[in-house]
Design a protein around this motif. Structure first.
Motif, PDB file in Angstrom:
ATOM      1  N   ASP A 130       0.800  -1.226   0.000  1.00 56.83           N
ATOM      2  CA  ASP A 130       0.000   0.000   0.000  1.00 56.83           C
ATOM      3  C   ASP A 130       0.837   1.283   0.000  1.00 56.83           C
ATOM      4  OD1 ASP A 130       0.882   0.281   2.645  1.00 56.83           O
ATOM      5  OD2 ASP A 130      -1.034  -0.293   3.529  1.00 56.83           O
ATOM      6  N   SER A 132       2.672   2.468   2.488  1.00 55.05           N
ATOM      7  CA  SER A 132       2.793   3.131   3.787  1.00 55.05           C
ATOM      8  C   SER A 132       4.038   2.675   4.542  1.00 55.05           C
ATOM      9  CB  SER A 132       1.555   2.863   4.648  1.00 55.05           C
ATOM     10  OG  SER A 132       1.577   1.537   5.140  1.00 55.05           O
ATOM     11  N   VAL A 133       4.559   3.577   5.357  1.00 52.28           N
ATOM     12  CA  VAL A 133       5.708   3.280   6.203  1.00 52.28           C
ATOM     13  C   VAL A 133       5.325   2.216   7.231  1.00 52.28           C
ATOM     14  CG1 VAL A 133       7.311   4.245   7.903  1.00 52.28           C
ATOM     15  CG2 VAL A 133       6.723   5.563   5.858  1.00 52.28           C
ATOM     16  N   GLU A 134       4.109   2.299   7.728  1.00 51.88           N
ATOM     17  CA  GLU A 134       3.626   1.333   8.719  1.00 51.88           C
ATOM     18  C   GLU A 134       3.700  -0.102   8.172  1.00 51.88           C
ATOM     19  OE1 GLU A 134      -0.583  -0.089  10.698  1.00 51.88           O
ATOM     20  OE2 GLU A 134      -0.444   1.978  10.002  1.00 51.88           O
ATOM     21  N   SER A 135       3.234  -0.293   6.955  1.00 54.01           N
ATOM     22  CA  SER A 135       3.270  -1.621   6.345  1.00 54.01           C
ATOM     23  C   SER A 135       4.710  -2.074   6.111  1.00 54.01           C
ATOM     24  CB  SER A 135       2.527  -1.628   5.008  1.00 54.01           C
ATOM     25  OG  SER A 135       1.158  -1.397   5.203  1.00 54.01           O
ATOM     26  N   GLU A 136       5.531  -1.167   5.658  1.00 58.67           N
ATOM     27  CA  GLU A 136       6.936  -1.504   5.413  1.00 58.67           C
ATOM     28  C   GLU A 136       7.635  -1.916   6.711  1.00 58.67           C
ATOM     29  OE1 GLU A 136      10.732   0.270   2.938  1.00 58.67           O
ATOM     30  OE2 GLU A 136       9.243   1.678   3.703  1.00 58.67           O
ATOM     31  N   CYS A 162      -2.933  -4.768  -0.436  1.00 58.22           N
ATOM     32  CA  CYS A 162      -1.637  -4.866   0.234  1.00 58.22           C
ATOM     33  C   CYS A 162      -1.533  -6.196   0.980  1.00 58.22           C
ATOM     34  CB  CYS A 162      -1.450  -3.699   1.208  1.00 58.22           C
ATOM     35  SG  CYS A 162       0.058  -3.809   2.211  1.00 58.22           S
ATOM     36  N   SER A 165      -1.750  -4.880   4.991  1.00 60.53           N
ATOM     37  CA  SER A 165      -2.882  -4.103   5.512  1.00 60.53           C
ATOM     38  C   SER A 165      -4.230  -4.437   4.894  1.00 60.53           C
ATOM     39  CB  SER A 165      -2.613  -2.610   5.314  1.00 60.53           C
ATOM     40  OG  SER A 165      -2.670  -2.283   3.930  1.00 60.53           O
ATOM     41  N   LYS A 167      -5.322  -2.887   2.449  1.00 63.58           N
ATOM     42  CA  LYS A 167      -5.740  -1.646   1.790  1.00 63.58           C
ATOM     43  C   LYS A 167      -5.417  -1.742   0.300  1.00 63.58           C
ATOM     44  CE  LYS A 167      -4.781   1.196   5.873  1.00 63.58           C
ATOM     45  NZ  LYS A 167      -3.870   2.189   6.444  1.00 63.58           N
ATOM     46  N   LYS A 170      -0.755   0.241  -3.936  1.00 65.59           N
ATOM     47  CA  LYS A 170      -0.228   1.297  -4.801  1.00 65.59           C
ATOM     48  C   LYS A 170       0.937   0.789  -5.645  1.00 65.59           C
ATOM     49  CE  LYS A 170      -1.410   5.132  -1.740  1.00 65.59           C
ATOM     50  NZ  LYS A 170      -0.888   6.188  -0.889  1.00 65.59           N
TER      51      LYS A 170
END
Length: 179
Positions: A130, A132-136, A162, A165, A167, A170
């Motif tokens: 997705d 996001s830094v959180e997912s990474e 993702c 997540s 989500k 991207k």
């Protein structure tokens, strides 16, 4: 010593003829040829040219490939052309081998468990992300240090989710550990 001078003189001529390539002449006398061959191979030299007194008499050299270990006797007048062809062949051979290894070790992971399993099996996981830094950060934490190696140029479909997540994705990414 007379032979040595003739061989070195011919080696210098060959080096001049191969001016479009990086050529090193190993003139060290304190080492035997086997040691020198191994040392240059360990440094990654793709092609070795061997020349000795017998080769001088028949105006030839020996080309030794690092990738296959194959040796070939070449006339000096054909050396520039043959060197170019051989280096291109080595490049193509190594590229195909690397491509084959990459494909054999890449798996698609659509779920968290598939991702973790792929990483445990020392594979490269192709996943949706997705962005996001959180997912990474989660991916690094839960896989024991695997990270996103690159973002693939290919765009995910609108329905892609993702791997972490759920989500909308991207990016399409490769995830793996660096060993």
């Amino acid at each position: 010593s007379e032979d040595k001078e003739k061989v070195l003189k011919q080696a210098e001529k060959i080096k001049q003829n191969l001016k479009d390539f990086r050529v090193e002449i190993d003139k060290r006398e304190e080492y035997k040829p086997g040691f020198k061959f191994n040392e240059w191979e360990m440094k990654g030299i793709p092609l070795r040219i061997e020349i000795g007194p017998r080769d001088l008499k028949v105006d030839q050299v020996i080309l030794a490939r690092r990738d296959s270990g194959k040796k070939e006797t070449i006339k000096v007048k054909e050396l520039v052309k043959k060197t170019k062809e051989t280096l291109e062949d080595i490049h193509n051979s190594l590229y195909k081998k690397a491509e084959k290894v990459l494909h054999a070790n890449t798996v698609e992971a659509k779920t968290v468990n598939e991702l973790i399993g792929a990483i445990k099996n020392k594979k490269i996981a192709k996943c949706f992300w997705d962005g996001s830094v959180e997912s990474e950060d989660w991916i690094k934490d839960k896989t024991g240090g695997a990270k996103i190696l690159c973002i693939i140029d290919e765009k995910p479909k609108a329905s892609s989710k993702c791997v972490y997540s759920g989500k909308p994705a991207k990016h399409f990414v490769y995830i793996a550990k660096s060993y």
